[in-house]
Design an enzyme around this catalytic site. Structure first.
Site, short mmCIF file in Angstrom:
data_model
loop_
_atom_site.label_atom_id
_atom_site.label_comp_id
_atom_site.label_asym_id
_atom_site.label_seq_id
_atom_site.Cartn_x
_atom_site.Cartn_y
_atom_site.Cartn_z
N HIS A 12 -46.37 15.09 43.57
CA HIS A 12 -47.09 14.25 42.61
C HIS A 12 -47.92 15.11 41.65
CE1 HIS A 12 -49.39 10.60 41.34
NE2 HIS A 12 -50.32 11.51 41.13
N GLU A 13 -48.71 16.02 42.21
CA GLU A 13 -49.57 16.84 41.35
C GLU A 13 -48.75 17.81 40.50
OE1 GLU A 13 -52.49 15.99 40.85
OE2 GLU A 13 -52.78 14.68 42.59
N HIS A 28 -47.77 16.00 37.43
CA HIS A 28 -48.79 16.06 36.37
C HIS A 28 -48.72 17.41 35.65
CE1 HIS A 28 -50.81 12.31 37.08
NE2 HIS A 28 -51.22 12.61 38.28
N GLU A 57 -50.52 7.92 35.59
CA GLU A 57 -49.98 8.21 36.92
C GLU A 57 -48.48 7.94 37.03
OE1 GLU A 57 -51.64 9.75 39.19
OE2 GLU A 57 -53.59 9.63 38.19
N TYR A 96 -53.45 3.08 39.27
CA TYR A 96 -52.58 3.65 40.30
C TYR A 96 -51.52 2.62 40.73
CZ TYR A 96 -55.13 8.00 41.00
OH TYR A 96 -55.67 9.25 40.83
#
Length: 720
Positions: A482-483, A486, A511, A655
């Site tokens: 997930h990170e 980003h 997100e 989210y």
């Protein structure tokens, strides 16, 4: 040594050689430069001759150049081991914020911006968006309010909110609490974790220090057999930053007052106006609909978990701990136990197949394949070669940090993309969660030349030891992916102005790109490609594995198909309870930010509301159920809720709403073939490259070929 074509990036990486003194002097230099540009515009331009080129563009270029230094100046407070440097970074950020408020409330500049907007020049779409956002920004900073006491009060509030935000986050970053336990009390907790804990002396002789950092906290709540220990740890963690209680309360009161000065009914109305949802009603309807749909499943899941708890306590001679309730400190433990008993899911066994270093390489390889990228780790002489100072250590802020130069592959033109940093292990004073930080944005400079971005992942995974590497549980694999999502968004974005670069989108969309990529962690072929049993990483690890496993039979190198099947089967186990927990955060956020009257928020007991809503929405019991009378003042979780102070205020719902978009994108485009390079590159160019340079709904519609739908989201949750 990096391959020849990747040895000379066209732009050097940033350096991290600041001192406390240089941070402050650089801050004042940047502020002075920016103020001069604004003053010069006001002196030389009148409303009659105001244009985009002489009013908007000089300030946009100043914003571009200022961000190259200002982001890093503020970053030190999240990662530096030097208390003085962290303090200076916080002080510098406050100066920057104060200057930003002063700039955003300059009538003389606003009048010129308004004149440019009125002239309706022919502009490219991104420049038009910049002009409109610029103008709206001044209005939202109170310049629609006549000069006088109200506007002065608004400015005062904005400055105080900036101070609170910095202080609140500093308290979270520097939190260093924990509890002393005997090793006997920690029965069930993985031995590797316990053996690595600090040993007690004096009065704490024979005990170990368990911190509230995630690598200590979560495994202990998952594995500790002692219910009292789990309760004490859980409650202490909810009270670890009580200095923030009053700061949180002051924040929501001031936000409400500021919104009412601007003519809004509440802060939520003010914040949501420029997001995709547009109105609080849209958000409340979405959250309440989801709550009513999830509640029956949550109750059913809770009953099954309570039944497991009852059986477990009875079989272990601990029935005295069964009072008919299923508690917050029970949940990680029995959720894990259910996965082990009903799905043969052993998280410790799974973690053996996800050593951090090889998992990262596997993830980067996936991004290389689908997005057309190349990641080159810079070590040794390669670091020295790219460093502007010639010293490789100067381009990182800590010895544990990894840095990569990132390139397009041949199909994408073989150009340079930017720099990726990975800071993955906990340490004192460091940001305590997992997040992506932009260090310097990408944009087009005044010569028409591309400026390349640098981005950092800051996480807190368990540190490796000489005998074993850092091993990731499956949920940590998802977090890392997930990170990294980003980070990729930040790297591949191609916008003219830094204001719209990368993840600078509205909060209820930001997100979605990363959530979409999480699906790769639930796809059998990708799990297989990410995995590598740690005994194959290093001969010393192999020797240790053989010693501790008690078998001479070598495990398979990649994760076995039956374990993958177990992981996939558990994707939605206790999913209703998980999403109800997210709803608790989102509904609490909306509740504190849309009071009917200002007096309501002044009189609000935020702690009691936080705990009461958690009980009502998540369906799981807290300490309030242990006494004769329900008492919801036992904990202060909102004081640890950095999101609501750091930009997700009246936006945490994002989210969940982003999941609508991310699920729609994955199921509509990628589910048949997640590694489809044609669709991956189309996604890169249509969604990720755009950043916030156009309406996010337009970005979605361009990619999907239609308006987004909730159908896949509800179907995935089993609610349709």
């Amino acid at each position: 040594m990096a391959p020849a074509q990747y040895q000379k990036p066209p732009q050097a990486p940033p350096v991290f050689t600041a001192t406390p003194e240089s941070l402050i002097s650089d801050t004042f230099r940047l502020i002075a430069q920016s103020k001069k540009i604004q003053d010069d515009i006001v002196k030389s331009v009148t409303p009659e001759n105001a244009t985009f080129e002489n009013v908007i563009l000089p300030r946009a270029r100043d914003d571009n150049e200022m961000s190259l230094e200002s982001h890093i100046i503020g970053f030190y407070q999240a990662v530096s081991t030097d208390q003085k440097l962290r303090d200076a970074s916080s002080d510098a950020e406050k100066e920057m914020d104060d200057f930003g408020i002063e700039s955003a409330m300059r009538d003389d500049v606003f009048n010129l911006v308004a004149a440019v907007l009125k002239k309706n020049e022919k502009l490219d779409p991104e420049s038009r968006r910049l002009l409109e956002k610029d103008h709206k920004g001044y209005v939202r900073y109170g310049l629609g309010v006549p000069p006088g006491p109200k506007r002065d009060r608004f400015k005062e509030i904005k400055k105080r909110l900036s101070e609170i935000s910095i202080k609140f986050q500093k308290t979270l970053n520097e939190e260093n609490g924990g509890l002393w336990f005997t090793e006997k009390e920690l029965d069930g907790v993985p031995k590797d974790l316990v053996s690595g804990l600090k040993k007690g002396e004096g009065d704490n002789e024979g005990k170990v220090w368990l911190t509230f950092k995630y690598p200590d906290l979560f495994p202990t709540l998952k594995y500790a057999k002692n219910p009292t220990l789990r309760k004490n740890l859980f409650v202490a963690n909810e009270n670890k930053c009580n200095a923030n209680i009053q700061l949180f309360k002051e924040t929501i009161v001031l936000r409400d007052e500021a919104a009412r000065i601007l003519g809004y009914n509440n802060h939520a109305e003010f914040r949501i106006e420029d997001k995709m949802a547009k109105t609080p009603k849209t958000v409340d309807d979405f959250l309440n609909d989801l709550r009513s749909r999830l509640a029956p499943g949550g109750l059913s899941e809770k009953k099954a978990l309570y039944d497991l708890k009852k059986t477990d306590l009875g079989s272990n001679g601990l029935s005295q701990y069964d009072d008919g309730n299923y508690y917050l400190w029970d949940h990680r433990y029995y959720d894990r136990l259910m996965l082990e008993k009903d799905f043969s899911l052993d998280q410790e066994k799974i973690a053996e197949y996800f050593p951090l270093d090889s998992t990262i390489r596997g993830m980067l390889h996936i991004f290389e394949q689908i997005f057309g990228m190349v990641f080159v780790e810079l070590v040794g002489a390669d670091r020295d070669a790219v460093s502007p100072t010639g010293e490789g250590d100067d381009i990182v802020w800590h010895k544990d940090v990894q840095v990569f130069s990132v390139w397009d592959d041949e199909g994408e033109g073989s150009g340079f993309v930017g720099y990726l940093y990975l800071d993955l292990f906990p340490r004192d004073g460091k940001y305590g969660h997992a997040a992506n930080f932009n260090l310097s944005p990408g944009y087009i400079d005044h010569n028409g030349k591309r400026r390349y971005p640098a981005t950092a992942l800051v996480c807190n995974f368990s540190k490796p030891s000489p005998k074993k590497p850092s091993l990731l549980k499956h949920d940590e694999v998802v977090t890392l992916f997930h990170e990294l999502g980003h980070g990729i968004h930040d790297l591949v974005s191609r916008t003219t102005y830094s204001r719209f670069h990368g993840t600078n989108t509205v909060r209820d969309f930001v997100e979605a790109p990363s959530q979409m990529l999480e699906n790769w962690c639930w796809t059998p072929s990708q799990l297989k490609s990410l995995s590598k049993h740690y005994s194959y990483v290093d001969p010393q690890f192999a020797e240790e594995w053989a010693k501790t496993s008690g078998t001479s039979t070598k495990p398979s190198e990649t994760i076995p198909d039956d374990i993958i099947e177990s992981i996939i089967k558990t994707k939605h186990v206790n999913d209703a309870l998980f999403n109800l927990r997210q709803l608790h955060f989102g509904i609490f956020d909306m509740t504190v930010h849309e009071p009917k009257t200002h007096e309501d928020v002044v009189n609000l007991d935020a702690s009691a509301l936080y705990n009461k809503l958690r009980k009502d929405i998540s369906k799981i019991d807290g300490p309030e159920m242990e006494g004769e009378k329900e008492d919801y003042s036992w904990g202060h979780g909102q004081a640890t809720f950095g999101h609501l102070i750091g930009g997700y205020d009246a936006g945490y719902y994002g989210y969940l709403s982003s999941q609508v978009y991310s699920t729609d994108m994955f199921f509509s485009v990628f589910k048949p073939d997640p590694m489809n390079p044609k669709e991956g590159r189309r996604y890169r160019h249509t969604v990720l490259e755009k950043g916030g340079s156009q309406e996010e709904m337009q970005t979605l519609e361009d990619f999907l070929g239609r308006k987004p739908s909730t159908e896949a989201f509800y179907k995935e949750l089993g609610l349709q």
